[in-house]
Scaffold this active site. Structure first.
Site, PDB file in Angstrom:
ATOM      1  N   ASP A 242     -52.705  -6.789 -28.273  1.00 22.01           N
ATOM      2  CA  ASP A 242     -51.502  -7.183 -29.025  1.00 22.01           C
ATOM      3  C   ASP A 242     -51.940  -7.605 -30.431  1.00 22.01           C
ATOM      4  O   ASP A 242     -52.855  -8.432 -30.589  1.00 22.01           O
ATOM      5  CB  ASP A 242     -50.836  -8.355 -28.288  1.00 22.01           C
ATOM      6  N   ILE A 243     -51.301  -6.997 -31.436  1.00 14.15           N
ATOM      7  CA  ILE A 243     -51.684  -7.321 -32.828  1.00 14.15           C
ATOM      8  C   ILE A 243     -51.279  -8.770 -33.125  1.00 14.15           C
ATOM      9  O   ILE A 243     -50.184  -9.198 -32.774  1.00 14.15           O
ATOM     10  CB  ILE A 243     -50.981  -6.371 -33.823  1.00 14.15           C
ATOM     11  N   GLU A 286     -45.802  -4.138 -30.976  1.00 12.44           N
ATOM     12  CA  GLU A 286     -47.162  -4.210 -31.541  1.00 12.44           C
ATOM     13  C   GLU A 286     -48.164  -4.397 -30.414  1.00 12.44           C
ATOM     14  O   GLU A 286     -49.177  -5.062 -30.560  1.00 12.44           O
ATOM     15  CB  GLU A 286     -47.297  -5.337 -32.599  1.00 12.44           C
TER      16      GLU A 286
HETATM   17  N1  LIG Z   1     -42.985  -2.644 -38.549  1.00 12.14           N
HETATM   18  C1  LIG Z   1     -42.676  -2.705 -37.257  1.00 12.14           C
HETATM   19  N2  LIG Z   1     -42.549  -3.902 -36.668  1.00 12.14           N
HETATM   20  C2  LIG Z   1     -42.275  -3.953 -35.350  1.00 12.14           C
HETATM   21  C3  LIG Z   1     -42.101  -2.785 -34.599  1.00 12.14           C
HETATM   22  N3  LIG Z   1     -41.820  -3.155 -33.317  1.00 12.14           N
HETATM   23  C4  LIG Z   1     -41.828  -4.511 -33.294  1.00 12.14           C
HETATM   24  N4  LIG Z   1     -42.104  -4.995 -34.519  1.00 12.14           N
HETATM   25  C5  LIG Z   1     -42.202  -6.369 -34.964  1.00 12.14           C
HETATM   26  O1  LIG Z   1     -43.347  -6.988 -34.394  1.00 12.14           O
HETATM   27  C6  LIG Z   1     -43.132  -8.361 -34.457  1.00 12.14           C
HETATM   28  C7  LIG Z   1     -43.682  -9.035 -33.226  1.00 12.14           C
HETATM   29  O2  LIG Z   1     -43.595 -10.409 -33.444  1.00 12.14           O
HETATM   30  P1  LIG Z   1     -43.966 -11.491 -32.371  1.00 12.14           P
HETATM   31  O3  LIG Z   1     -43.578 -10.996 -30.987  1.00 12.14           O
HETATM   32  O4  LIG Z   1     -43.384 -12.766 -32.803  1.00 12.14           O
HETATM   33  O5  LIG Z   1     -45.501 -11.526 -32.369  1.00 12.14           O
HETATM   34  P2  LIG Z   1     -46.534 -11.854 -33.526  1.00 12.14           P
HETATM   35  O6  LIG Z   1     -45.878 -12.157 -34.821  1.00 12.14           O
HETATM   36  O7  LIG Z   1     -47.475 -10.686 -33.534  1.00 12.14           O
HETATM   37  O8  LIG Z   1     -47.243 -13.131 -33.021  1.00 12.14           O
HETATM   38  P3  LIG Z   1     -48.384 -13.219 -31.929  1.00 12.14           P
HETATM   39  O9  LIG Z   1     -48.105 -12.148 -30.908  1.00 12.14           O
HETATM   40  O10 LIG Z   1     -48.267 -14.576 -31.358  1.00 12.14           O
HETATM   41  O11 LIG Z   1     -49.647 -12.985 -32.637  1.00 12.14           O
HETATM   42  C8  LIG Z   1     -41.640  -8.597 -34.634  1.00 12.14           C
HETATM   43  O12 LIG Z   1     -41.398  -9.087 -35.922  1.00 12.14           O
HETATM   44  C9  LIG Z   1     -41.042  -7.218 -34.483  1.00 12.14           C
HETATM   45  O13 LIG Z   1     -39.933  -7.015 -35.341  1.00 12.14           O
HETATM   46  C10 LIG Z   1     -42.226  -1.534 -35.249  1.00 12.14           C
HETATM   47  O14 LIG Z   1     -42.097  -0.456 -34.681  1.00 12.14           O
HETATM   48  N5  LIG Z   1     -42.519  -1.544 -36.587  1.00 12.14           N
END
Ligand SMILES: Nc1nc2c(ncn2[C@@H]2O[C@H](COP(=O)(O)OP(=O)(O)OP(=O)(O)O)[C@@H](O)[C@H]2O)c(=O)[nH]1
Length: 369
Positions: A242-243, A286
């Site tokens: 997970d990013i 992500e």
């Molecule tokens: N650009 C982009 N963003 C995405 C996509 N799918 C999901 N996201 C974004 O990925 C983000 C995931 O955020 P969180 O679940 O809060 O996780 P995080 O910010 O990585 O925090 P941690 O997991 O705790 O490190 C959200 O802002 C989603 O909108 C996509 O296909 N493209």
């Protein structure tokens, strides 16, 4: 793509030539037998009759046995040439045999039967083999013309039959041309439909952004990996990644930049997990999952650490920014003897991944079964 389409078209042409050519040779043999019977060639043991039967039986067997090849264009071209040579052999043999019968007997029951057979053969060749129009027309005319010439030169009482045959020729040419056109229209539609189906199939299993497998296909692949592992007793490792802080990246640089980062992560994953058996999927926004087959726990762990280090050392260049990325990774290894289900393995990898998040991110955590 164009090359693939040409290959498919040439394979179709080969297969159709063979399947359309299966019944014809039997009719040449049958018609020769019946014409010979009606002409009383059995009693006189006529040499032309015996020779025609011999050639037609041999070519019929050869036509049935030479199956179309499935590999290269050269082998398909060679098959088409060889097959046409056999068709040509049948036509010439029948044509000579029947012209000779007309020359010898003139109007007779053998003539009437043979004439109808000749018209049938020329029609069948012109239509069944119309994909190869020039060759089809050549053989079709070869079937009709010798009889026509013999009637004109040696059988004045049959000139009406010659007139009917002569009138039939332009009709045959025109309808064969139409058959040729219709065949290729049909083939083109068929190939377009097959290509569209393939594309839909591909779209249904891949993630549009990264080109990796999607969640649905990942679930299928994990089930298959379990089945393979149970059969071969080899281990299967599942890596979830997970990013970190991806929301911040989106918020700071834009959603498009976030998309480019996901593409960048997919590239790094493909570099690290590059074996043919490695399955990489984007299973969430992500979140990525990797199935590593026939691997020891240690080497799956090493690959995961390798990916974590490579990702954190790399930058994603997008829209004039250099964005650094890290990932939290959970690894779990399944041995065939362990009695757990694929979704339980996923949950275990997920909890390892959350442990990595909770321990400060940008690290790999491992769960032992
Ligand atoms: N650009 C982009 N963003 C995405 C996509 N799918 C999901 N996201 C974004 O990925 C983000 C995931 O955020 P969180 O679940 O809060 O996780 P995080 O910010 O990585 O925090 P941690 O997991 O705790 O490190 C959200 O802002 C989603 O909108 C996509 O296909 N493209």
């Amino acid at each position: 793509m164009q090359n693939k389409k040409t290959n498919l078209a040439s394979q179709n042409l080969c297969n159709d030539l063979y399947s359309r050519s299966k019944i014809g040779p039997l009719f040449y043999v049958l018609s020769t037998l019946i014409t010979g019977f009606l002409a009383d060639y059995y009693a006189s043991l006529s040499m032309p009759f015996i020779a025609a039967m011999f050639v037609l039986v041999i070519t019929a067997i050869a036509r049935l046995m030479a199956r179309p090849p499935q590999n290269t264009k050269d082998s398909r071209d060679a098959f088409i040439k060889k097959h046409w040579l056999l068709v040509f052999c049948c036509v010439v043999t029948w044509s000579i045999f029947f012209s000779w019968t007309v020359y010898e007997l003139g109007l007779s029951s053998a003539f009437i039967f043979g004439l109808v057979s000749t018209i049938n053969f020329s029609t069948a060749i012109a239509h069944q083999f119309s994909p190869h129009l020039k060759r089809a027309l050549f053989c079709s005319l070869l079937c009709l013309l010798p009889t026509l010439v013999v009637i004109i030169l040696f059988q004045p009482s049959l000139h009406v039959a010659a007139l009917a045959l002569a009138l039939y020729i332009p009709y045959l040419l025109l309808t064969a041309k139409n058959s040729h056109k219709e065949y290729f229209e049909h083939l083109n539609n068929k190939l377009q439909l097959e290509a569209a189906l393939l594309e839909v199939e591909l779209l249904s299993i891949t993630d549009g952004l990264t080109g990796l497998y999607n969640r649905r296909e990942f679930n299928n692949q994990l089930g298959r990996a379990f089945a393979t592992s149970n059969r071969t007793k080899q281990a299967v490792s599942l890596i979830l990644c997970d990013i970190d802080d991806f929301k911040k990246i989106n918020d700071s640089y834009s959603h498009t930049a976030g998309d480019d980062c996901l593409i960048h992560v997919a590239k790094v994953l493909k570099n690290v997990f590059s074996r043919e058996t490695d399955i990489i999927a984007r299973v969430g926004g992500e979140e990525f999952a990797i199935i590593v087959l026939s691997d020891s726990e240690n080497s799956a762990m090493k690959s995961a650490e390798n990916f974590q280090q490579l990702l954190s050392a790399s930058v994603c260049s997008t829209q004039g920014h250099e964005i650094s990325l890290t990932a939290s990774i959970g690894v779990v290894c399944y041995q065939a003897q362990t009695s757990i289900k694929p979704h339980q393995l996923y949950d275990l990898a997920d909890s390892a991944m959350y442990r990595a998040k909770n321990k400060g991110k940008n690290r790999v955590e491992y769960t032992t079964l």
